[in-house]
Design an enzyme around this catalytic site. Structure first.
Site, PDB file in Angstrom:
ATOM      1  N   LYS A  57       0.869  -1.140   0.064  1.00 31.32           N
ATOM      2  CA  LYS A  57       0.121  -0.128  -0.020  1.00 31.32           C
ATOM      3  C   LYS A  57       0.928   1.089  -0.082  1.00 31.32           C
ATOM      4  O   LYS A  57       0.709   2.127  -0.794  1.00 31.32           O
ATOM      5  CB  LYS A  57      -0.922  -0.129   1.258  1.00 31.32           C
ATOM      6  CG  LYS A  57      -1.833   1.010   1.575  1.00 31.32           C
ATOM      7  CD  LYS A  57      -2.859   0.908   2.466  1.00 31.32           C
ATOM      8  CE  LYS A  57      -3.575   2.246   2.911  1.00 31.32           C
ATOM      9  NZ  LYS A  57      -4.449   1.799   4.021  1.00 31.32           N
TER      10      LYS A  57
ATOM     11  N   ARG B 149      -5.306  -4.630   6.290  1.00 31.94           N
ATOM     12  CA  ARG B 149      -5.814  -6.101   6.593  1.00 31.94           C
ATOM     13  C   ARG B 149      -7.231  -6.363   5.975  1.00 31.94           C
ATOM     14  O   ARG B 149      -7.855  -7.282   6.264  1.00 31.94           O
ATOM     15  CB  ARG B 149      -5.880  -6.160   8.214  1.00 31.94           C
ATOM     16  CG  ARG B 149      -6.510  -5.084   8.949  1.00 31.94           C
ATOM     17  CD  ARG B 149      -6.335  -5.297  10.249  1.00 31.94           C
ATOM     18  NE  ARG B 149      -6.700  -3.872  11.163  1.00 31.94           N
ATOM     19  CZ  ARG B 149      -6.069  -2.936  11.264  1.00 31.94           C
ATOM     20  NH1 ARG B 149      -4.769  -2.544  10.736  1.00 31.94           N
ATOM     21  NH2 ARG B 149      -6.491  -1.939  12.139  1.00 31.94           N
TER      22      ARG B 149
ATOM     23  N   GLU C 242      -4.808  -7.075  15.172  1.00 34.40           N
ATOM     24  CA  GLU C 242      -4.469  -5.761  14.661  1.00 34.40           C
ATOM     25  C   GLU C 242      -5.582  -4.769  14.750  1.00 34.40           C
ATOM     26  O   GLU C 242      -5.268  -3.575  15.154  1.00 34.40           O
ATOM     27  CB  GLU C 242      -3.800  -5.741  13.135  1.00 34.40           C
ATOM     28  CG  GLU C 242      -2.848  -4.581  13.164  1.00 34.40           C
ATOM     29  CD  GLU C 242      -2.211  -4.751  11.919  1.00 34.40           C
ATOM     30  OE1 GLU C 242      -0.593  -4.851  11.822  1.00 34.40           O
ATOM     31  OE2 GLU C 242      -2.632  -4.947  10.910  1.00 34.40           O
TER      32      GLU C 242
HETATM   33  C1  G6Q Z   1      -2.669  -3.877   7.938  1.00 36.48           C
HETATM   34  C2  G6Q Z   1      -1.441  -3.161   8.452  1.00 36.48           C
HETATM   35  C3  G6Q Z   1      -0.295  -3.814   7.904  1.00 36.48           C
HETATM   36  C4  G6Q Z   1       0.211  -3.676   6.490  1.00 36.48           C
HETATM   37  C5  G6Q Z   1       1.659  -4.198   6.439  1.00 36.48           C
HETATM   38  C6  G6Q Z   1       1.953  -3.945   4.588  1.00 36.48           C
HETATM   39  O1  G6Q Z   1      -3.634  -3.374   8.147  1.00 36.48           O
HETATM   40  O2  G6Q Z   1      -1.474  -1.866   7.854  1.00 36.48           O
HETATM   41  O3  G6Q Z   1      -0.290  -5.095   8.113  1.00 36.48           O
HETATM   42  O4  G6Q Z   1      -0.589  -4.376   5.583  1.00 36.48           O
HETATM   43  O5  G6Q Z   1       2.480  -3.403   7.068  1.00 36.48           O
HETATM   44  O6  G6Q Z   1       2.207  -2.548   4.635  1.00 36.48           O
HETATM   45  P1  G6Q Z   1       2.187  -2.058   2.969  1.00 36.48           P
HETATM   46  O7  G6Q Z   1       1.092  -2.844   2.192  1.00 36.48           O
HETATM   47  O8  G6Q Z   1       2.346  -0.422   2.917  1.00 36.48           O
HETATM   48  O9  G6Q Z   1       3.600  -2.499   2.518  1.00 36.48           O
END
Ligand code: G6Q
Length: 547
Positions: free
Chosen positions: A209, A270, A355
């Site tokens: 993300k 998530r 989480e």
């Molecule tokens: C989920 C969290 C976390 C996230 C990861 C990867 O709700 O925010 O698990 O998905 O840290 O983050 P990126 O997709 O930004 O790499």
């Protein structure tokens, strides 16, 4: 702002009194003596093929009524409507929470800051459909003209656990493409995946993300180096795509703009498997099946929004969890799918639940004075029966369990399924009703044990029972029912967040460790600076002097 005392509300007080005076010591054996509990405490939805039986819980009609009063007072439905309509309910990050828009099959407009987000969601879905079709039909080829046979999703947390769980669960429907997941920054993870692959036939999906996550970027750079070493720099365009909200960073990494699949800040990590993060799922089982997954989740979204509290499965799941967590002081909850295909389901739910609801600050920014999210864990049956179920049955801990089972197997193999499901039914029965002293003695006598042996063995063979379970009985494991199952848990978690008055959609708790790791990393390369506590300092020194 004056402090809102949740525990002082009449709804909480009524539950506490009811627990103390009526339910604390009652046994499921006695509860089952009255009426048809299954009729009273189960919900069946034949359109989607799910029966949710919660009759083996330590509740009676009064408990249920009081729990429903609590849920109504908490205004779960009102908050749900806020979420679905794009209000910024994630107030610490000032974000809307719209994973539900990603599967909004009605296509009715959903607005964020006055803008309908459905056109952009649909555009990305079309792009996912095209890429996955092209890949699966051999239209998208690698740099040397070969068909892509393997897709590697590089991501972590929300950018890994969801798509990995779904691909494992729907493995039966996979055909032309193999899928692999690399998440850990431990080099062993990517090493073991790459050693099996041919760069000419491999496509990397970099799922992040933010596109700044250390683990993902490190793994992506290693993958890129591996590819360039063998095929040269020009090959990157045919072998790398990215799923991200951060287009700028993706471009800096060297991924072609056309190969970026966007998503948005209103999609929490998530909760992102329904977004572009689901691309690996589309490649593996085809876009049509991915659309079915969305359909199943959409079906439950409508159920959650439109069903009265008393028949609303996620709300019932939520209040039961609350009942045990906050009155029976249970601190964990086991999720036990009787399906090998769901072998990563508990790991997925751990993130989704822990989480989301592992929080201590309430709606008014005060520390809560009650327990919030439970520890989620589990493994598929029947494997678990041969390891930790002993503790479930006869240990000193009180652990409510969710049993998930399917009426029809995905693939019939001899009589395996009946044997599997006989265990599924037997376990909830054993946990609820146990075995009394009288029953144990009668059985031992019948088996011809001496009176001396019976004296020694009886206590060991008693099962107290009264261990609550939910049974989720589903027609069969399809993309649609899986989408529904995931959405049921997502909304349960949401509803519990509202009950506990916490923000289920931020995750500040994962930050500190990341910050400290960034401080320590240079010290592992250039030597420590004596700035840490004696434990950390000495561990780093031992590491540095022995590596
Ligand atoms: C989920 C969290 C976390 C996230 C990861 C990867 O709700 O925010 O698990 O998905 O840290 O983050 P990126 O997709 O930004 O790499």
């Amino acid at each position: 702002m004056c402090k809102f005392e949740l525990k002082s509300t009449s709804c909480w007080q009524n539950l506490q009194k009811h627990y103390n005076e009526e339910m604390k010591t009652i046994h499921l054996r006695d509860l089952f003596k009255n009426g048809n509990r299954f009729n009273e405490f189960s919900v069946s939805d034949n359109s989607i093929g799910i029966t949710f039986d919660y009759s083996k819980n330590i509740i009676n009609s009064k408990t249920f009524k009081l729990l429903m009063d609590f849920a109504k007072e908490a205004k779960i439905s009102e908050y749900a409507r806020k979420m679905f309509s794009g209000e910024k309910i994630n107030w610490t990050e000032k974000r809307a929470v719209l994973h539900t828009a990603l599967r909004n099959r009605s296509n009715r407009p959903v607005y964020v800051d006055g803008k309908d987000v459905m056109p952009q969601i649909n555009a990305v879905l079309s792009k996912m459909e095209k890429l996955s079709n092209d890949l699966r039909t051999g239209k998208w080829i690698g740099f040397t003209g070969k068909r892509i046979t393997d897709v590697v999703n590089i991501g972590i947390g929300g950018s890994d656990l969801g798509p990995k769980m779904v691909c494992e669960a729907l493995k039966y429907y996979a055909d032309v493409i193999n899928v692999h997941f690399v998440s850990n920054i431990d080099g062993a993870d990517i090493y073991e995946v790459l050693k099996k692959l041919n760069p000419q036939t491999t496509l990397f999906i970099i799922a992040s993300k933010t596109f700044t996550t250390l683990e993902t970027i490190t793994n992506a750079l290693t993958a890129r180096e591996w590819l360039i070493d063998q095929l040269g720099g020009k090959a990157v365009v045919n072998h790398f795509v990215a799923l991200s909200t951060n287009v700028k960073k993706v471009k800096e990494f060297g991924i072609d703009e056309n190969n970026i699949f966007e998503f948005w800040n209103f999609v929490g990590g998530r909760y992102s498997l329904w977004s572009a993060i689901g691309l690996s799922i589309c490649c593996y089982i085809g876009f049509e099946k991915f659309a079915e997954l969305l359909e199943g989740a959409y079906y439950i979204d409508q159920h959650f929004l439109n069903t009265p509290y008393e028949k609303n499965i996620p709300i019932i799941m939520a209040v039961l969890g609350f009942w045990y967590n906050n009155f029976f002081n249970s601190s964990t909850c086991a999720v036990l799918p009787y399906s090998q295909y769901l072998h990563t389901f508990a790991a997925y739910l751990q993130q989704s639940d822990m989480e989301s609801n592992g929080k201590t600050i309430d709606f008014e920014n005060n520390r809560v004075n009650y327990q919030t999210g439970p520890i989620i864990w589990g493994q598929p049956g029947t494997n678990g029966q041969h390891s930790f179920y002993q503790l479930l049955h006869q240990g000193t801990k009180f652990i409510p369990c969710d049993f998930i089972g399917y009426i029809n197997p995905v693939k019939k193999v001899g009589d395996h399924h009946e044997k599997l499901m006989a265990n599924y039914f037997a376990q909830t029965q054993a946990l609820a009703f146990g075995l009394t002293r009288e029953q144990v003695i009668a059985k031992l006598n019948q088996a011809g044990f001496s009176q001396e042996d019976i004296k020694v063995l009886t206590n060991h063979k008693i099962f107290d029972g009264n261990r609550p379970t939910n049974s989720m009985l589903i027609s069969s494991l399809t993309a649609k029912t899986l989408g529904a199952l995931i959405a049921l848990y997502e909304h349960k978690i949401f509803a519990q967040g509202i009950i506990w008055r916490i923000n289920s959609f931020d995750q500040w708790g994962v930050e500190l460790g990341k910050v400290l790791a960034n401080v320590i990393l240079p010290e592992l390369k250039n030597g420590s600076k004596n700035t840490h506590d004696s434990s950390t300092e000495n561990l780093i020194k031992i590491f540095n002097s022995n590596k």
